[in-house]
Write a protein that holds these residues in place. Structure first.
Motif, mmCIF file in Angstrom:
data_model
loop_
_atom_site.group_PDB
_atom_site.id
_atom_site.type_symbol
_atom_site.label_atom_id
_atom_site.label_comp_id
_atom_site.label_asym_id
_atom_site.label_seq_id
_atom_site.Cartn_x
_atom_site.Cartn_y
_atom_site.Cartn_z
ATOM 1 N N ALA A 135 0.650 -1.244 -0.032
ATOM 2 C CA ALA A 135 0.013 0.007 0.156
ATOM 3 C C ALA A 135 0.955 1.243 0.081
ATOM 4 C CB ALA A 135 -0.796 0.030 1.107
ATOM 5 N N VAL A 136 1.940 1.151 0.744
ATOM 6 C CA VAL A 136 2.913 2.148 0.762
ATOM 7 C C VAL A 136 3.448 2.437 -0.779
ATOM 8 C CG1 VAL A 136 5.117 3.092 1.489
ATOM 9 C CG2 VAL A 136 3.408 1.950 3.108
ATOM 10 N N ASP A 137 4.026 1.612 -1.420
ATOM 11 C CA ASP A 137 4.386 1.657 -2.644
ATOM 12 C C ASP A 137 3.541 2.043 -3.613
ATOM 13 O OD1 ASP A 137 6.878 0.977 -1.670
ATOM 14 O OD2 ASP A 137 7.043 -0.965 -2.518
ATOM 15 N N ALA A 138 2.185 1.689 -3.339
ATOM 16 C CA ALA A 138 1.125 2.104 -4.310
ATOM 17 C C ALA A 138 0.800 3.643 -4.133
ATOM 18 C CB ALA A 138 -0.163 1.381 -4.096
ATOM 19 N N ALA A 139 0.972 3.990 -2.936
ATOM 20 C CA ALA A 139 0.704 5.466 -2.741
ATOM 21 C C ALA A 139 1.824 6.297 -3.461
ATOM 22 C CB ALA A 139 0.522 5.766 -1.360
ATOM 23 N N VAL A 140 2.978 5.705 -3.097
ATOM 24 C CA VAL A 140 4.125 6.518 -3.496
ATOM 25 C C VAL A 140 4.082 6.585 -5.317
ATOM 26 C CG1 VAL A 140 6.516 6.299 -4.020
ATOM 27 C CG2 VAL A 140 5.747 6.106 -1.853
ATOM 28 N N LEU A 141 3.783 5.424 -5.755
ATOM 29 C CA LEU A 141 3.709 5.447 -7.251
ATOM 30 C C LEU A 141 2.694 6.384 -7.819
ATOM 31 C CD1 LEU A 141 4.325 3.789 -10.088
ATOM 32 C CD2 LEU A 141 2.320 2.308 -9.527
ATOM 33 N N GLU A 142 1.541 6.323 -7.297
ATOM 34 C CA GLU A 142 0.389 7.368 -7.437
ATOM 35 C C GLU A 142 0.899 8.614 -7.504
ATOM 36 O OE1 GLU A 142 -2.238 6.194 -9.218
ATOM 37 O OE2 GLU A 142 -2.709 8.499 -9.643
ATOM 38 N N GLU A 143 1.618 9.171 -6.418
ATOM 39 C CA GLU A 143 2.027 10.372 -6.234
ATOM 40 C C GLU A 143 3.118 10.644 -7.287
ATOM 41 O OE1 GLU A 143 1.539 13.002 -4.594
ATOM 42 O OE2 GLU A 143 3.553 14.060 -5.206
ATOM 43 N N VAL A 144 4.043 9.733 -7.568
ATOM 44 C CA VAL A 144 4.956 9.803 -8.658
ATOM 45 C C VAL A 144 4.559 10.023 -10.139
ATOM 46 C CG1 VAL A 144 7.020 8.693 -9.969
ATOM 47 C CG2 VAL A 144 6.992 9.079 -7.290
ATOM 48 N N LEU A 145 3.477 9.514 -10.401
ATOM 49 C CA LEU A 145 2.844 9.608 -11.763
ATOM 50 C C LEU A 145 2.251 10.988 -11.885
ATOM 51 C CD1 LEU A 145 0.960 6.213 -12.008
ATOM 52 C CD2 LEU A 145 2.987 6.951 -13.246
ATOM 53 N N GLY A 146 1.848 11.659 -10.752
ATOM 54 C CA GLY A 146 1.052 12.869 -10.698
ATOM 55 C C GLY A 146 2.133 13.855 -10.857
ATOM 56 N N PHE A 147 3.474 13.646 -10.433
ATOM 57 C CA PHE A 147 4.651 14.606 -10.591
ATOM 58 C C PHE A 147 5.125 14.484 -11.653
ATOM 59 C CE2 PHE A 147 9.103 14.870 -10.443
ATOM 60 C CZ PHE A 147 9.537 15.889 -9.479
ATOM 61 N N LEU A 148 5.410 13.079 -12.398
ATOM 62 C CA LEU A 148 5.623 12.969 -13.809
ATOM 63 C C LEU A 148 4.766 14.018 -14.856
ATOM 64 C CD1 LEU A 148 6.726 9.522 -13.914
ATOM 65 C CD2 LEU A 148 8.285 11.432 -14.124
ATOM 66 N N ALA A 149 3.505 13.826 -14.361
ATOM 67 C CA ALA A 149 2.561 14.478 -15.326
ATOM 68 C C ALA A 149 2.450 16.053 -15.305
ATOM 69 C CB ALA A 149 1.155 13.980 -15.055
ATOM 70 N N ARG A 150 2.876 16.460 -14.104
ATOM 71 C CA ARG A 150 3.123 17.972 -13.780
ATOM 72 C C ARG A 150 4.352 18.561 -14.329
ATOM 73 N NH1 ARG A 150 0.671 16.194 -9.075
ATOM 74 N NH2 ARG A 150 2.610 15.780 -7.882
ATOM 75 N N HIS A 151 5.332 17.773 -14.640
ATOM 76 C CA HIS A 151 6.523 18.186 -14.861
ATOM 77 C C HIS A 151 7.139 17.392 -16.104
ATOM 78 C CE1 HIS A 151 6.785 20.342 -11.355
ATOM 79 N NE2 HIS A 151 6.433 19.223 -10.679
ATOM 80 N N PRO A 152 7.193 18.115 -17.356
ATOM 81 C CA PRO A 152 7.185 17.515 -18.618
ATOM 82 C C PRO A 152 8.697 16.606 -19.030
ATOM 83 C CG PRO A 152 7.549 19.868 -19.090
ATOM 84 C CD PRO A 152 7.053 19.617 -17.508
ATOM 85 N N GLU A 153 9.757 16.976 -17.904
ATOM 86 C CA GLU A 153 10.985 16.300 -18.428
ATOM 87 C C GLU A 153 11.575 15.515 -17.160
ATOM 88 O OE1 GLU A 153 13.891 18.988 -19.708
ATOM 89 O OE2 GLU A 153 12.571 19.350 -21.410
ATOM 90 N N GLY A 154 12.190 14.557 -17.534
ATOM 91 C CA GLY A 154 13.022 13.891 -16.447
ATOM 92 C C GLY A 154 12.438 12.429 -16.157
ATOM 93 N N ARG A 155 13.249 11.784 -15.699
ATOM 94 C CA ARG A 155 12.968 10.253 -15.201
ATOM 95 C C ARG A 155 12.694 10.138 -13.662
ATOM 96 N NH1 ARG A 155 15.780 4.756 -16.737
ATOM 97 N NH2 ARG A 155 17.074 5.304 -15.253
ATOM 98 N N VAL A 156 12.001 9.556 -13.057
ATOM 99 C CA VAL A 156 11.740 9.286 -11.596
ATOM 100 C C VAL A 156 11.825 7.839 -11.405
ATOM 101 C CG1 VAL A 156 10.486 9.464 -9.489
ATOM 102 C CG2 VAL A 156 10.731 11.386 -11.261
ATOM 103 N N SER A 157 12.363 7.629 -10.529
ATOM 104 C CA SER A 157 12.622 6.019 -10.390
ATOM 105 C C SER A 157 11.838 5.667 -8.702
ATOM 106 C CB SER A 157 13.996 5.477 -10.064
ATOM 107 O OG SER A 157 14.915 6.208 -9.068
ATOM 108 N N VAL A 158 11.067 4.757 -8.686
ATOM 109 C CA VAL A 158 10.499 4.564 -7.443
ATOM 110 C C VAL A 158 11.154 3.319 -6.847
ATOM 111 C CG1 VAL A 158 8.232 5.386 -8.164
ATOM 112 C CG2 VAL A 158 8.865 3.151 -8.552
ATOM 113 N N ASN A 159 11.144 2.954 -5.746
ATOM 114 C CA ASN A 159 11.739 1.935 -4.919
ATOM 115 C C ASN A 159 10.556 0.775 -4.746
ATOM 116 O OD1 ASN A 159 14.471 2.642 -3.946
ATOM 117 N ND2 ASN A 159 13.464 4.647 -3.537
ATOM 118 N N THR A 160 10.886 -0.531 -4.934
ATOM 119 C CA THR A 160 10.052 -1.331 -4.720
ATOM 120 C C THR A 160 10.533 -2.526 -3.904
ATOM 121 O OG1 THR A 160 8.210 -2.696 -5.399
ATOM 122 C CG2 THR A 160 10.164 -2.489 -6.747
ATOM 123 N N SER A 161 9.958 -3.295 -3.120
ATOM 124 C CA SER A 161 10.605 -4.471 -2.483
ATOM 125 C C SER A 161 9.749 -5.658 -3.397
ATOM 126 C CB SER A 161 9.770 -4.643 -1.197
ATOM 127 O OG SER A 161 9.826 -5.942 -0.746
#
Ligand code: C2E
Ligand code: MG
Ligand code: MG
Ligand code: MG
Length: 279
Positions: A89-115
């Motif tokens: 659930a933590v990773d799902a919440a982080v992923l959702e937030e990161v997708l929003g971040f990527l959509a707000r900013h048109p450049e660059g890559r973001v890596s998420v951590n996962t177990s």
């Protein structure tokens, strides 16, 4: 006497167990509430290309804005989240937030951590769906997998990693060198890059062992055609040494500590006299 000592020993053990159980329950209950109330935050640490120090993206790192305890680091709650299964659930919440971040900013890559525990067959579909929902190309996301969390021969995990790679999401082996570092993982798994743990960076350039390990790992990366990123770069001397070894990318306090989105993308400032001027 033996019996008394045994009893004492047993009691100490029990107290430690009880404290552990209480902490676990407290953190677990708090964390469930945190997930419901949206108390988790994501901080972003810049990743730069060593050749020109240009920022190519960020690593997303989870934080917990605890109402009483303040901002908590992953080390204060992730172990419990892993144990009670809430890490998904933590990773799902982080992923959702990161997708929003990527959509707000048109450049660059973001890596998420996962177990690896999260790679239960539902992760790749969730990523695919999330990217599509936000209209994002898969190349803008990368997934960091802790090498230490890999269970050798786990078919579900391997399938899921292949699904991610097929999708175009790069899989990075995180903290490479701290686990059992099975080189066969590199042959079997669709790994796109290696990340060197900061424990091998901190003593550079003086420490000969760290130097050899860092050189060997970047050699592997180059040999396998993988990307290479080192973490925990704090000094210019470390950056120069790693760049000379052939490391492509780096992150660390030298280039920027993890910080909230607003730190990297400040919203346009409202002039101090804005209200008066328009009145
Ligand atoms: P990691 O993925 O290896 O992340 C790098 C850690 O090194 C981060 O700690 C970062 O703040 C720290 N770091 C980076 N540069 C420097 C530096 O120059 N000096 C020092 N002293 N430290 C530096 P953090 O944020 O506490 O994260 C710890 C670990 O927690 C991460 O290690 C990762 O394994 C895990 N983690 C973080 N966020 C998530 C998440 O959303 N999901 C999962 N499953 N795990 C996460
Ligand atoms: Mg990481
Ligand atoms: Mg790492
Ligand atoms: Mg690390």
């Amino acid at each position: 006497a033996a019996k008394a000592a045994g009893g004492g020993c047993c009691r100490v053990f029990t107290d430690a167990m009880r404290r552990r159980a209480v902490r676990r329950l407290t953190v677990e209950n708090d964390l469930r509430r945190a997930l419901e109330r949206g108390e988790l935050r994501v901080h972003y640490q810049p990743v730069v290309r060593l050749a020109d120090r240009r920022r190519t993206g960020f690593e997303a790192l989870v934080r917990w804005e605890h109402p009483e305890r303040g901002l908590l680091l992953p080390e204060e709650f992730l172990d419990v989240a892993e144990e009670c299964g809430l890490v998904t659930a933590v990773d799902a919440a982080v992923l959702e937030e990161v997708l929003g971040f990527l959509a707000r900013h048109p450049e660059g890559r973001v890596s998420v951590n996962t177990s690896a525990r999260r790679l239960d067959g539902t992760f790749a579909p969730a990523v695919a769906h999330g990217l599509a929902r936000h209209g994002l190309p898969p190349q803008r996301l990368a997934v960091e997998l802790l090498e230490t969390s890999l269970v050798p021969g786990d078919a579900v995990t391997e399938r899921e990693l292949h699904d991610l790679a097929d999708l175009g999401v790069e899989v990075l082996l995180d903290d490479f060198g701290t686990g059992y570092s099975a080189l066969s993982d590199l042959r079997r798994l669709p790994v796109g890059g290696l990340k060197l743990d900061r424990s091998f960076v901190g003593d550079l350039p003086a420490d000969a062992t760290s130097d050899r390990i860092a050189a060997a790992v970047v050699g592997l990366a180059v040999g396998f055609g993988l990307s290479s990123t080192c973490e925990g770069v704090e000094t210019a001397a470390q950056a120069a040494h790693l760049a000379a070894q052939g490391w492509r990318s780096a992150q660390g306090s030298l280039f920027g500590a993890p910080a909230p989105e607003e730190h990297w993308f400040p919203s346009p400032a409202v002039p101090a006299d804005g209200v008066r001027a328009s009145a």
